[in-house]
Design a protein around this motif. Sequence first.
Motif, PDB file in Angstrom:
ATOM      1  N   ASP A   1      -8.019  93.468  66.353  1.00  9.40           N
ATOM      2  CA  ASP A   1      -9.182  93.174  67.183  1.00  9.40           C
ATOM      3  C   ASP A   1      -9.033  91.855  67.963  1.00  9.40           C
ATOM      4  O   ASP A   1      -9.973  91.400  68.599  1.00  9.40           O
ATOM      5  CB  ASP A   1     -10.457  93.141  66.355  1.00  9.40           C
ATOM      6  N   LEU A   2      -7.848  91.241  67.906  1.00 12.75           N
ATOM      7  CA  LEU A   2      -7.511  89.998  68.599  1.00 12.75           C
ATOM      8  C   LEU A   2      -8.375  88.816  68.163  1.00 12.75           C
ATOM      9  O   LEU A   2      -8.587  87.877  68.921  1.00 12.75           O
ATOM     10  CB  LEU A   2      -7.594  90.158  70.123  1.00 12.75           C
ATOM     11  N   ALA A   3      -8.868  88.829  66.933  1.00 14.55           N
ATOM     12  CA  ALA A   3      -9.738  87.759  66.453  1.00 14.55           C
ATOM     13  C   ALA A   3      -9.019  86.769  65.543  1.00 14.55           C
ATOM     14  O   ALA A   3      -9.629  85.827  65.058  1.00 14.55           O
ATOM     15  CB  ALA A   3     -10.938  88.348  65.726  1.00 14.55           C
ATOM     16  N   ALA A   4      -7.718  86.971  65.308  1.00  7.83           N
ATOM     17  CA  ALA A   4      -6.972  86.049  64.453  1.00  7.83           C
ATOM     18  C   ALA A   4      -5.470  86.251  64.651  1.00  7.83           C
ATOM     19  O   ALA A   4      -5.031  87.292  65.116  1.00  7.83           O
ATOM     20  CB  ALA A   4      -7.327  86.274  62.985  1.00  7.83           C
ATOM     21  N   VAL A   5      -4.703  85.225  64.308  1.00  9.18           N
ATOM     22  CA  VAL A   5      -3.245  85.283  64.323  1.00  9.18           C
ATOM     23  C   VAL A   5      -2.738  84.795  62.971  1.00  9.18           C
ATOM     24  O   VAL A   5      -3.441  84.100  62.244  1.00  9.18           O
ATOM     25  CB  VAL A   5      -2.633  84.430  65.466  1.00  9.18           C
ATOM     26  N   ARG A   6      -1.504  85.173  62.637  1.00  7.39           N
ATOM     27  CA  ARG A   6      -0.889  84.718  61.392  1.00  7.39           C
ATOM     28  C   ARG A   6       0.623  84.712  61.527  1.00  7.39           C
ATOM     29  O   ARG A   6       1.196  85.379  62.389  1.00  7.39           O
ATOM     30  CB  ARG A   6      -1.313  85.575  60.212  1.00  7.39           C
ATOM     31  N   ASP A   7       1.268  83.975  60.646  1.00  5.09           N
ATOM     32  CA  ASP A   7       2.719  83.919  60.553  1.00  5.09           C
ATOM     33  C   ASP A   7       3.142  85.036  59.606  1.00  5.09           C
ATOM     34  O   ASP A   7       2.627  85.133  58.491  1.00  5.09           O
ATOM     35  CB  ASP A   7       3.134  82.553  59.994  1.00  5.09           C
ATOM     36  N   SER A   8       4.074  85.859  60.011  1.00  7.56           N
ATOM     37  CA  SER A   8       4.490  86.986  59.173  1.00  7.56           C
ATOM     38  C   SER A   8       5.095  86.543  57.843  1.00  7.56           C
ATOM     39  O   SER A   8       5.077  87.290  56.875  1.00  7.56           O
ATOM     40  CB  SER A   8       5.486  87.875  59.927  1.00  7.56           C
ATOM     41  N   LYS A   9       5.602  85.314  57.785  1.00  5.34           N
ATOM     42  CA  LYS A   9       6.172  84.801  56.532  1.00  5.34           C
ATOM     43  C   LYS A   9       5.090  84.346  55.558  1.00  5.34           C
ATOM     44  O   LYS A   9       5.343  84.210  54.371  1.00  5.34           O
ATOM     45  CB  LYS A   9       7.135  83.643  56.803  1.00  5.34           C
ATOM     46  N   ARG A  10       3.876  84.088  56.063  1.00  7.61           N
ATOM     47  CA  ARG A  10       2.760  83.629  55.228  1.00  7.61           C
ATOM     48  C   ARG A  10       1.514  84.448  55.571  1.00  7.61           C
ATOM     49  O   ARG A  10       0.554  83.930  56.137  1.00  7.61           O
ATOM     50  CB  ARG A  10       2.498  82.150  55.461  1.00  7.61           C
ATOM     51  N   PRO A  11       1.518  85.743  55.259  1.00  6.86           N
ATOM     52  CA  PRO A  11       0.435  86.619  55.699  1.00  6.86           C
ATOM     53  C   PRO A  11      -0.937  86.297  55.103  1.00  6.86           C
ATOM     54  O   PRO A  11      -1.953  86.747  55.618  1.00  6.86           O
ATOM     55  CB  PRO A  11       0.907  88.009  55.276  1.00  6.86           C
ATOM     56  N   GLY A  12      -0.999  85.508  54.049  1.00  2.15           N
ATOM     57  CA  GLY A  12      -2.281  85.149  53.458  1.00  2.15           C
ATOM     58  C   GLY A  12      -3.017  84.065  54.217  1.00  2.15           C
ATOM     59  O   GLY A  12      -4.193  83.823  53.987  1.00  2.15           O
ATOM     60  N   VAL A  13      -2.324  83.400  55.145  1.00  2.00           N
ATOM     61  CA  VAL A  13      -2.927  82.317  55.922  1.00  2.00           C
ATOM     62  C   VAL A  13      -3.157  82.818  57.342  1.00  2.00           C
ATOM     63  O   VAL A  13      -2.220  83.190  58.034  1.00  2.00           O
ATOM     64  CB  VAL A  13      -2.008  81.073  55.943  1.00  2.00           C
ATOM     65  N   THR A  14      -4.408  82.832  57.762  1.00  2.00           N
ATOM     66  CA  THR A  14      -4.720  83.297  59.114  1.00  2.00           C
ATOM     67  C   THR A  14      -5.407  82.192  59.906  1.00  2.00           C
ATOM     68  O   THR A  14      -6.030  81.296  59.337  1.00  2.00           O
ATOM     69  CB  THR A  14      -5.644  84.529  59.095  1.00  2.00           C
ATOM     70  N   LEU A  15      -5.281  82.267  61.191  1.00  2.00           N
ATOM     71  CA  LEU A  15      -5.915  81.326  62.104  1.00  2.00           C
ATOM     72  C   LEU A  15      -6.928  82.106  62.936  1.00  2.00           C
ATOM     73  O   LEU A  15      -6.542  82.898  63.796  1.00  2.00           O
ATOM     74  CB  LEU A  15      -4.875  80.677  63.016  1.00  2.00           C
ATOM     75  N   PRO A  16      -8.219  81.916  62.660  1.00  2.00           N
ATOM     76  CA  PRO A  16      -9.223  82.623  63.467  1.00  2.00           C
ATOM     77  C   PRO A  16      -9.158  82.145  64.918  1.00  2.00           C
ATOM     78  O   PRO A  16      -8.892  80.975  65.184  1.00  2.00           O
ATOM     79  CB  PRO A  16     -10.559  82.220  62.846  1.00  2.00           C
TER      80      PRO A  16
END
Length: 51
Positions: free
Chosen positions: A21-36
């Motif tokens: 939904d384009l509401a957040a990004v994340r690093d594939s190496k750390r999928p538990g951490v997201t940036l809204p």
Amino acid sequence: MEWRKSSRSGNTGDCVELRQDLAAVRDSKRPGVTLPASRTAVRELITRLSR
């Protein structure tokens, strides 16, 4: 929520993923951490990176 990565990422696992939904990004190496992020901010980022 589903995540997607760029088709240009390859198979190294080093990529940034976008939430569907384009509401957040994340690093594939750390999928538990997201940036809204707002949809507007993500679209602006994509536009600038594609230049």
